[in-house]
Design a protein around this motif. Structure first.
Motif, PDB file in Angstrom:
ATOM      1  N   PHE A 234       0.920  -1.275   0.034  1.00 16.07           N
ATOM      2  CA  PHE A 234       0.029   0.133   0.070  1.00 16.07           C
ATOM      3  C   PHE A 234       0.796   1.130  -0.092  1.00 16.07           C
ATOM      4  CE2 PHE A 234      -2.768  -3.171   1.771  1.00 16.07           C
ATOM      5  CZ  PHE A 234      -3.926  -2.912   1.101  1.00 16.07           C
TER       6      PHE A 234
ATOM      7  N   TRP B 288      -2.035   5.719   2.174  1.00 13.16           N
ATOM      8  CA  TRP B 288      -3.426   5.009   2.275  1.00 13.16           C
ATOM      9  C   TRP B 288      -3.284   4.272   3.527  1.00 13.16           C
ATOM     10  CZ3 TRP B 288      -5.359   1.162  -2.101  1.00 13.16           C
ATOM     11  CH2 TRP B 288      -6.563   0.781  -1.399  1.00 13.16           C
ATOM     12  N   ALA B 289      -1.961   3.671   3.698  1.00 11.91           N
ATOM     13  CA  ALA B 289      -1.757   2.754   4.757  1.00 11.91           C
ATOM     14  C   ALA B 289      -1.822   3.664   6.253  1.00 11.91           C
ATOM     15  CB  ALA B 289      -0.785   2.169   4.872  1.00 11.91           C
TER      16      ALA B 289
ATOM     17  N   ARG C 188      -5.819   5.414   6.696  1.00  5.14           N
ATOM     18  CA  ARG C 188      -7.149   4.402   6.438  1.00  5.14           C
ATOM     19  C   ARG C 188      -8.000   4.389   7.563  1.00  5.14           C
ATOM     20  NH1 ARG C 188      -2.986   1.406   8.547  1.00  5.14           N
ATOM     21  NH2 ARG C 188      -3.478  -0.354   9.864  1.00  5.14           N
TER      22      ARG C 188
ATOM     23  N   SER D 270     -10.283   2.557   9.983  1.00  3.84           N
ATOM     24  CA  SER D 270     -10.146   1.465  10.793  1.00  3.84           C
ATOM     25  C   SER D 270     -10.910   1.729  12.279  1.00  3.84           C
ATOM     26  CB  SER D 270      -8.802   0.962  11.010  1.00  3.84           C
ATOM     27  OG  SER D 270      -7.901   1.881  12.015  1.00  3.84           O
TER      28      SER D 270
ATOM     29  N   GLY E 179     -10.479   8.424   9.301  1.00  8.07           N
ATOM     30  CA  GLY E 179      -9.199   8.234   8.253  1.00  8.07           C
ATOM     31  C   GLY E 179      -9.891   8.795   7.079  1.00  8.07           C
TER      32      GLY E 179
ATOM     33  N   PHE F 200      -9.038   7.655   3.983  1.00  6.77           N
ATOM     34  CA  PHE F 200      -8.918   6.786   2.876  1.00  6.77           C
ATOM     35  C   PHE F 200      -9.630   5.576   3.401  1.00  6.77           C
ATOM     36  CE2 PHE F 200      -5.106   9.142   1.489  1.00  6.77           C
ATOM     37  CZ  PHE F 200      -4.916   8.688   0.246  1.00  6.77           C
TER      38      PHE F 200
ATOM     39  N   LYS G 272     -10.981   1.734   4.125  1.00  6.54           N
ATOM     40  CA  LYS G 272     -10.443   0.318   4.732  1.00  6.54           C
ATOM     41  C   LYS G 272      -9.459  -0.453   3.706  1.00  6.54           C
ATOM     42  CE  LYS G 272     -14.172  -2.493   3.983  1.00  6.54           C
ATOM     43  NZ  LYS G 272     -15.016  -3.625   4.694  1.00  6.54           N
ATOM     44  N   VAL G 273      -8.488  -0.770   4.135  1.00  7.27           N
ATOM     45  CA  VAL G 273      -7.642  -1.726   3.121  1.00  7.27           C
ATOM     46  C   VAL G 273      -8.164  -3.002   3.197  1.00  7.27           C
ATOM     47  CG1 VAL G 273      -5.564  -0.394   3.741  1.00  7.27           C
ATOM     48  CG2 VAL G 273      -6.058  -2.468   5.526  1.00  7.27           C
TER      49      VAL G 273
END
Length: 208
Positions: A94, A98-99, A102, A104, A110, A112, A114-115
């Motif tokens: 990632f 983004w990481a 993100r 969560s 966040g 961005f 979720k991953v």
């Protein structure tokens, strides 16, 4: 592509907005463009600009003073967008933006989505192509700059040298752009392209 207008942060967000099948908290919210209460391909719209710039430009500057000479070249593009959804998850890394940002449970605000195991087929990624991953890829770049000094003097003829030019040059020294994670000159939608390199040279030209 779909117009991303936010992130589902609560169950209430999910309950109160039309969404695609399988959408969960942490996924992107897509606009119900035609306001029919159903989210499907009819809600997709065209982006304002494509990845071929409508404007490309450049300008250079050359100057000399006594034994010095300077050359500068700028280049850029405008009215252009680039879609980049990085291949990430089980098949790649990632982007740090983004990481680190993100959604969560520990970071409900966040910026961005979720991953997921694989961005390419995620609801907030490749499964529903959307403008969250579309960036303004306009830029102004200092492509080349060179500063040189021309040595002159009787001592050169004594060593049988007709001229010496000492120079320092640099390529891609800096770029002004809104793109943070990749080179705005790249064209791969997966982000898999090698960025322009910053190169600095020092040297001398000797004429005999």
């Amino acid at each position: 592509m779909y117009n991303a207008i936010g992130i589902f942060r609560t169950q209430a967000d999910l309950d109160n907005n039309p969404h695609v099948s399988g959408a969960k908290i942490g996924d992107l919210i897509y606009e119900d463009y035609n306001r029919d209460g159903v989210l499907n391909a009819d809600d997709m719209s065209m982006s304002k600009y494509g990845n071929i710039p409508q404007i490309t430009y450049g300008f250079n500057f050359n100057a000399s003073y006594k034994n010095f000479d300077l050359s500068v070249l700028f280049a850029g593009q405008a009215r252009v967008s680039q879609y980049v959804l990085p291949e990430s998850g089980s098949i790649g890394n990632f982007y740090s933006s983004w990481a680190d940002n993100r959604f969560s449970p520990s970071n409900p605000n966040g910026s961005f989505p979720k991953v997921t195991e694989r961005a390419g087929n995620a609801i907030s990624g490749g499964a529903y192509k959307n403008n969250f991953w579309l960036n303004n890829s306009s830029f102004l770049r200092l492509k080349n700059v060179e500063l040189a000094y021309n040595l002159k003097g009787d001592f050169l003829s004594k060593i049988k040298v007709s001229g010496v030019r000492i120079f320092a040059s640099a390529f891609n020294l800096f770029t002004i752009t809104k793109v943070k994670d990749y080179d705005p000159e790249g064209s791969s939608e997966s982000g898999q392209f090698y960025p322009q390199q910053r190169i600095i040279n020092l040297g001398a030209n000797v004429k005999f």
